[in-house]
Design an enzyme around this catalytic site. Structure first.
Site, PDB file in Angstrom:
ATOM      1  N   ASP A 332     -40.135 -32.142  30.222  1.00 36.27           N
ATOM      2  CA  ASP A 332     -40.432 -33.328  29.424  1.00 36.27           C
ATOM      3  C   ASP A 332     -39.594 -34.527  29.883  1.00 36.27           C
ATOM      4  OD1 ASP A 332     -41.661 -34.441  26.891  1.00 36.27           O
ATOM      5  OD2 ASP A 332     -39.540 -34.666  26.394  1.00 36.27           O
ATOM      6  N   GLU A 361     -42.954 -34.542  33.550  1.00 33.28           N
ATOM      7  CA  GLU A 361     -43.677 -35.605  32.857  1.00 33.28           C
ATOM      8  C   GLU A 361     -43.136 -36.953  33.330  1.00 33.28           C
ATOM      9  OE1 GLU A 361     -44.702 -37.157  28.331  1.00 33.28           O
ATOM     10  OE2 GLU A 361     -42.674 -36.521  28.863  1.00 33.28           O
TER      11      GLU A 361
END
Length: 624
Positions: A332, A361
């Site tokens: 993330d 990400e």
């Protein structure tokens, strides 16, 4: 003195205590393995006042005590570094702690590694199916409310922004559905403990890096789910967050060191301007605020430049790969963490598991910004290489909102031309096959904002996603035409799967619980997913495509050994006649092709026209 066994905190199988003394509440990691490539092992010991304890270990072949680190933060941490050489065998290593007259003995378990334990990686031959565990299915109502956790309400499905009760058992109960759908990898949003006052149903505020959130289940439940998925040839991708943790993590309440967090004096929100990292003109002030600022106040920003913290995070990744057999990691908020240290993390994980894969990400609006973050990019250069294998194609997602390019028909510069122009920029990536392509996910609007009247545009978007170069990712419910925007809040694009929760009047996991158009969507996507398994042309093939003419877009995926797939799309809502001679280098005249969708066999003739019905899709393979 009499020796006795004691349990320690939430981490099982931890220790053997000799007598009352220095009290270690937990060891992180809770156990380790012999035979690892990296012989250095960090143990984070946590307990009241243990910082100044003297440490020694019993004689154990192949294991030695390297060093002990006492940081400038809370007195409740002690960092012990061991060397576990290849000669070490599985067993219990005795660790001695002495603080004045107080002394204790703990037995730390070194396990043998399991063969054929996950870590298979994922690639363009796979399709990732992303699931938010809290919203997929509630298989065990007894864990909806867990005594002692900070969110007292339990499951409340009337509120889109709190926990609804989905869990690991609910996912396990519906593996037949996933298998029938045809996905090859399951990406779960974070499953680790998020013991936050607001419930943190999404999972992105970790409060324990070594334990599954009890409202989802246990570590054993997670391992069993992965084993069951592997039995069905479905891989697992684990969602991790190293940029920040939850504000209720013990690290934040009792900080191991003064520099464990960025902006340690208090909350400083990031400016969310990731362009500052690569901007040659960016000020140091803006760049620091981008990377070191906190995502939100409840998610304090971890300082990856602290070597003890980074060692902890690296080991945590390796622990979950070895313990649970995960096949990949989705990291993330990747660019918000320290780029160089995260590159070291990639190197460490892939050195231990060469077949593994990692996607970060990296949320940018242009292919150039995305490409910078991929390993081997000429944009970053050798010295600034991020070493991140896979980046995410957010520009394609933004282009595809509400199926916009697949709906337009008349303007020659719109429609499928936009998709063509987007893919024409793939030269900017070091490895286009290692780009994660997707239409939507948990942080974006659904690809359809409202229920479509027909599936013409939707089918073309899905066909492109599953056949162009890259790793396709689907968001749960796409196959059921789940729709929605983010105007009412993120919860609106994270709705429950109908039929996954007690009391649901509709069960969309079963054919009889779906509408006709939902079954049409499910059947179409399932057919494509199951067909593409094992297709080398899609997993590793090259591509040639032709500029859309009058709305018709044709491209071919092919391998050097002759496997090929030709895709032809009519982007118009009317009949279209196309001259096939233009496509001779992709569709060989006189060769017989079979259309996957109709079963028809066609024989293109050079110079002749092919007639396409409105929005027709053709997926052609040569007939041998």
């Amino acid at each position: 003195m009499l020796r006795h066994l004691i349990g320690l905190g939430t981490v099982a199988g931890m220790a053997l205590a000799a007598y009352a003394g220095t009290d270690v509440k937990r060891f992180d990691p809770p156990h380790w393995w012999t035979g690892m490539n990296d012989t250095s092992l960090q143990l984070q010991l946590y307990g009241p006042g243990i910082k100044n304890a003297d440490v020694s270990i019993a004689s154990y072949q192949g294991v030695s005590l390297d060093s002990v680190a006492r940081l400038d933060g809370s007195d409740n941490y002690l960092y012990v570094y061991l060397n576990v050489s290849p000669e070490a065998s599985p067993g219990k290593l005795k660790i001695f702690l002495r603080d004045g007259k107080k002394k204790s003995t703990y037995a730390y378990e070194l396990r043998g590694r399991k063969e054929n334990r996950g870590a298979a990686g994922f690639d363009a031959g796979d399709v990732l199916y992303m699931v938010m565990p809290d919203r997929f299915a509630d298989g065990d109502e007894s864990n909806n409310k867990v005594k002692g956790m900070r969110f007292p309400v339990g499951a409340d499905r009337s509120d889109l922004n709190v926990r609804h009760g989905g869990d690991l058992k609910g996912i396990n109960d519906h593996i037949d559905y996933l298998d029938t759908l045809g996905i090859t990898a399951l990406w779960l949003n974070p499953v680790l403990e998020n013991d936050m006052p607001g419930g943190s149903y999404h999972g992105y505020a970790t409060t324990d890096y070594y334990n599954v959130d009890p409202r989802f289940g246990t570590n054993d439940d997670y391992v069993k789910l992965i084993d069951t998925l592997h039995d069905r040839d479905i891989k697992t991708v684990m969602d991790m967050i190293f940029n920040h943790c939850g504000s209720e993590h013990v690290w934040f309440r009792e900080r191991p060191s003064s520099d464990w967090f960025n902006f340690s004096d208090g909350y400083q929100q990031t400016n969310y301007r990731l362009s500052t990292i690569t901007d040659p003109y960016a000020s140091d002030y803006d760049r620091k605020l981008s990377v070191d600022g906190w995502f939100v106040e409840q998610m304090p920003d971890l300082n990856q430049r602290n070597p003890h913290l980074m060692k902890y995070l690296v080991q945590n990744s390796i622990w979950w790969i070895e313990e649970a057999g995960i096949d990949g990691i989705r990291m993330d908020t990747y660019p918000y963490a320290d780029k160089d240290k995260m590159g070291d993390w990639c190197d460490a994980v892939l050195a231990e598991y060469p077949g593994f894969n990692i996607v970060g990400e990296c949320w940018f609006g242009t292919p150039a910004a995305e490409a910078y973050w991929q390993k081997g990019s000429l944009l970053s250069g050798k010295e600034d290489d991020t070493r991140l294998p896979v980046v995410m194609d957010f520009p394609l997602m933004m282009l595809s909102r509400d199926l916009a390019p697949y709906k337009e028909q008349t303007d020659p510069w719109n429609g499928l031309n936009k998709v063509y122009d987007h893919l024409a920029l793939d030269y900017i990536y070091a490895d286009p096959l290692n780009v994660l392509r997707f239409l939507d996910n948990h942080d974006t609007e659904r690809v359809v904002l409202s229920q479509p009247e027909n599936l013409d545009a939707w089918k073309q978007a899905v066909t492109l996603l599953l056949t162009v170069p890259g790793i396709p990712q689907l968001y749960y419910g796409t196959e059921l035409l789940m729709s929605g925007d983010r105007k009412p809040g993120d919860g609106n694009v994270r709705r429950d799967m109908p039929g996954g929760f007690p009391g649901d009047k509709v069960n969309s996991f079963e054919r009889g619980g779906r509408t006709d158009i939902q079954n049409e969507a499910f059947d179409f996507i399932s057919m494509l997913l199951n067909w593409r398994k094992g297709k080398k042309a899609l997993a590793e093939g090259k591509m040639v495509h032709f500029m859309p003419t009058n709305g018709a877009y044709l491209y071919k995926r092919y391998t050097s050994d002759g496997e090929e797939v030709v895709v032809l799309l009519n982007g118009q809502d009317n009949d279209l006649s196309i001259d096939m001679s233009r496509y001779a280098e992709a569709v060989r005249p006189g060769l017989r092709y079979k259309d996957l969708l109709t079963g028809d066999v066609i024989i293109p003739v050079s110079g002749s026209d092919m007639n396409l019905s409105p929005r027709q899709i053709m997926i052609l393979e040569p007939v041998k």
